[in-house]
Design a protein around this motif. Sequence first.
Motif, short mmCIF file in Angstrom:
data_model
loop_
_atom_site.label_atom_id
_atom_site.label_comp_id
_atom_site.label_asym_id
_atom_site.label_seq_id
_atom_site.Cartn_x
_atom_site.Cartn_y
_atom_site.Cartn_z
N GLU A 173 0.82 -1.22 0.00
CA GLU A 173 0.00 0.00 0.00
C GLU A 173 0.85 1.26 0.00
OE1 GLU A 173 -3.43 -2.35 2.53
OE2 GLU A 173 -2.13 -0.94 3.56
N GLN A 209 3.78 3.35 -3.30
CA GLN A 209 3.65 4.57 -4.11
C GLN A 209 4.16 5.82 -3.39
OE1 GLN A 209 -0.68 4.32 -4.29
NE2 GLN A 209 -0.83 6.30 -3.34
N GLN A 237 -4.42 4.38 -1.06
CA GLN A 237 -4.69 3.86 -2.41
C GLN A 237 -5.19 4.96 -3.36
OE1 GLN A 237 -4.06 0.59 -2.82
NE2 GLN A 237 -4.50 0.61 -4.98
N GLY A 238 -4.43 5.16 -4.43
CA GLY A 238 -4.84 6.11 -5.46
C GLY A 238 -4.62 7.57 -5.11
N ARG A 239 -3.98 7.86 -3.99
CA ARG A 239 -3.74 9.24 -3.57
C ARG A 239 -2.24 9.51 -3.63
NH1 ARG A 239 -6.46 10.00 2.06
NH2 ARG A 239 -6.41 12.18 1.52
N GLY A 240 -1.86 10.60 -4.23
CA GLY A 240 -0.46 10.96 -4.35
C GLY A 240 0.12 11.50 -3.06
N ASP A 255 -10.48 -2.54 1.85
CA ASP A 255 -9.72 -2.71 0.62
C ASP A 255 -8.94 -4.02 0.65
OD1 ASP A 255 -8.62 -1.52 -1.93
OD2 ASP A 255 -6.76 -1.76 -0.80
N LYS A 313 -9.31 -7.76 -1.63
CA LYS A 313 -8.19 -8.41 -2.34
C LYS A 313 -7.92 -9.82 -1.82
CE LYS A 313 -5.96 -3.99 -3.19
NZ LYS A 313 -4.96 -3.04 -2.69
#
Length: 178
Positions: A100, A103, A135-138, A172, A176
């Motif tokens: 997670e 990134q 997730q999906g956040r910079g 989340d 998965k």
Amino acid sequence: MSGNTKLPPIEGVPSLPTSERAAILDQLFEPSTQLHTLSVPLLHEKTFESYNDLIAAIGVQLTDLSESASTSDTEWLQSILGSHPRLGAKKVDSEQSQAEQAQLQGNGEEAEQLRKLNEEYERVFSGLKYVVFVQGRGRGVIMEDMRKRIAESDLKSEQIAAIRAMCEIAADRAGKLV
């Protein structure tokens, strides 16, 4: 049960041994003796239609702790919330958290900014670590959220935000692992 082992069918959870119910909590949340003590009995006593229902029930337990006037309940909750690894940490024990947070590995300057924000956050909210669904956040969005939460400096709101984030992360992960 370790790593990316699939979660067992939800209908069988109440009949599982204590250690396997604890392992489910570890996969969905983070390893925490206090969370085991709080929630392993719930997974035995109650049946759930889905893992999302199970996660919501644990969210209620955590919220109840946050609303308690008891110092020991507050300490218990802070220990559970503190089981999450520091955001952007180089050493993360949980495979789920490693994936997670992958990134968030930025250049040296960004990593240093994140380290300083973590330290500031932990000074303002003694005993807590910043928990957010990444997730999906910079990095920029997350660091701005950290700054905002630090500036608000409201422990009760922060506990609720951390509980919400833990449950979002768990949901989340469940998606998965089923």
